[in-house]
Design a protein around this motif. Structure first.
Motif, mmCIF file in Angstrom:
data_model
loop_
_atom_site.group_PDB
_atom_site.id
_atom_site.type_symbol
_atom_site.label_atom_id
_atom_site.label_comp_id
_atom_site.label_asym_id
_atom_site.label_seq_id
_atom_site.Cartn_x
_atom_site.Cartn_y
_atom_site.Cartn_z
ATOM 1 N N THR A 1 7.901 8.225 0.152
ATOM 2 C CA THR A 1 6.907 7.477 0.162
ATOM 3 C C THR A 1 6.527 7.203 1.651
ATOM 4 O O THR A 1 7.178 7.219 2.466
ATOM 5 C CB THR A 1 7.323 6.084 -0.718
ATOM 6 O OG1 THR A 1 8.299 5.486 -0.083
ATOM 7 C CG2 THR A 1 7.615 6.353 -2.170
ATOM 8 N N THR A 2 5.118 6.515 1.417
ATOM 9 C CA THR A 2 4.684 6.323 3.057
ATOM 10 C C THR A 2 3.778 5.076 2.814
ATOM 11 O O THR A 2 3.302 4.866 1.963
ATOM 12 C CB THR A 2 3.848 7.706 3.348
ATOM 13 O OG1 THR A 2 3.338 7.605 4.730
ATOM 14 C CG2 THR A 2 2.753 7.853 2.550
ATOM 15 N N CYS A 3 3.486 4.579 3.913
ATOM 16 C CA CYS A 3 2.874 3.244 4.130
ATOM 17 C C CYS A 3 2.417 3.118 5.524
ATOM 18 O O CYS A 3 3.128 3.604 6.426
ATOM 19 C CB CYS A 3 3.310 2.021 3.510
ATOM 20 S SG CYS A 3 2.520 0.595 3.626
ATOM 21 N N GLY B 1 0.732 -1.201 0.085
ATOM 22 C CA GLY B 1 0.002 0.009 -0.103
ATOM 23 C C GLY B 1 0.765 1.178 -0.014
ATOM 24 O O GLY B 1 0.242 2.396 0.101
ATOM 25 N N THR B 2 2.182 0.921 -0.472
ATOM 26 C CA THR B 2 2.908 2.212 -0.336
ATOM 27 C C THR B 2 2.699 3.455 -1.360
ATOM 28 O O THR B 2 2.519 2.909 -2.755
ATOM 29 C CB THR B 2 4.572 1.902 -0.502
ATOM 30 O OG1 THR B 2 4.949 1.018 0.534
ATOM 31 C CG2 THR B 2 5.549 3.210 -0.455
ATOM 32 N N THR B 3 2.310 4.701 -1.155
ATOM 33 C CA THR B 3 2.216 5.552 -1.974
ATOM 34 C C THR B 3 3.403 6.683 -1.899
ATOM 35 O O THR B 3 3.959 6.936 -1.173
ATOM 36 C CB THR B 3 0.868 6.091 -1.582
ATOM 37 O OG1 THR B 3 0.905 6.778 -0.413
ATOM 38 C CG2 THR B 3 -0.220 5.223 -1.669
ATOM 39 N N TYR B 4 3.204 7.351 -3.136
ATOM 40 C CA TYR B 4 3.828 8.488 -3.176
ATOM 41 C C TYR B 4 3.617 9.663 -2.453
ATOM 42 O O TYR B 4 2.493 9.878 -2.485
ATOM 43 C CB TYR B 4 4.312 8.833 -4.655
ATOM 44 C CG TYR B 4 4.893 10.464 -4.957
ATOM 45 C CD1 TYR B 4 6.320 10.327 -5.267
ATOM 46 C CD2 TYR B 4 4.309 11.234 -5.051
ATOM 47 C CE1 TYR B 4 6.842 11.474 -5.452
ATOM 48 C CE2 TYR B 4 4.807 12.839 -5.208
ATOM 49 C CZ TYR B 4 6.079 12.611 -5.598
ATOM 50 O OH TYR B 4 7.028 14.014 -5.921
ATOM 51 N N GLU B 5 4.741 10.327 -1.668
ATOM 52 C CA GLU B 5 4.189 11.490 -0.894
ATOM 53 C C GLU B 5 4.610 12.777 -1.253
ATOM 54 O O GLU B 5 3.933 13.779 -1.479
ATOM 55 C CB GLU B 5 4.861 11.194 0.762
ATOM 56 C CG GLU B 5 4.239 12.184 1.660
ATOM 57 C CD GLU B 5 2.871 12.213 2.163
ATOM 58 O OE1 GLU B 5 2.576 13.108 2.471
ATOM 59 O OE2 GLU B 5 2.292 11.098 1.918
#
Length: 88
Positions: free
Chosen positions: A77-79, A60-64
C-alpha cells in the motif's frame, strides 16, 4: 547540461511522525525531504505495523500491488506522508 534527477528509496523501520521510537525516524523524514528539495525523487519503504492501520495520518492509504514470494502473498500500500511517498 543539468543531470537528470535521481530516484532514491530509503528502506527503514521508522519514519516521523507515523512510526517513531528514536532518532532514526526523524533522520529518514528529514533526509527524504532534503533530497526532494534538491530536485530529486525520494520514497520510503516501511513495514506495515498493525498500529498504523488506525493512524489518522494514513487515511489516504491506497492499494498499490501484491507480490507472491516464498509462498507468501504480500500486499503493498502507499500514502504520502510529510510530502514523501511511503510504501508499506
Amino acid at each position: 547540461p543539468a543531470s537528470p534527477p535521481l530516484y532514491i528509496t530509503h528502506i527503514a523501520v521508522e519514519m516521523a511522525p507515523i512510526a517513531k521510537v528514536g532518532g532514526l525516524g526523524d533522520v529518514v523524514t528529514a533526509l527524504s525531504r532534503a533530497v526532494q528539495e534538491h530536485g530529486h525523487h525520494a520514497e520510503i519503504i516501511l513495514p506495515r505495523y498493525d498500529f498504523l492501520l488506525a493512524s489518522p495520518l494514513l487515511q489516504g492509504t491506497t492499494y498499490e500491488t501484491e507480490i507472491n514470494w516464498g509462498g507468501c502473498k504480500n500486499y503493498v500500500t502507499t500514502c504520502v506522508v510529510e510530502g514523501v511517498r511511503v510504501f508499506f
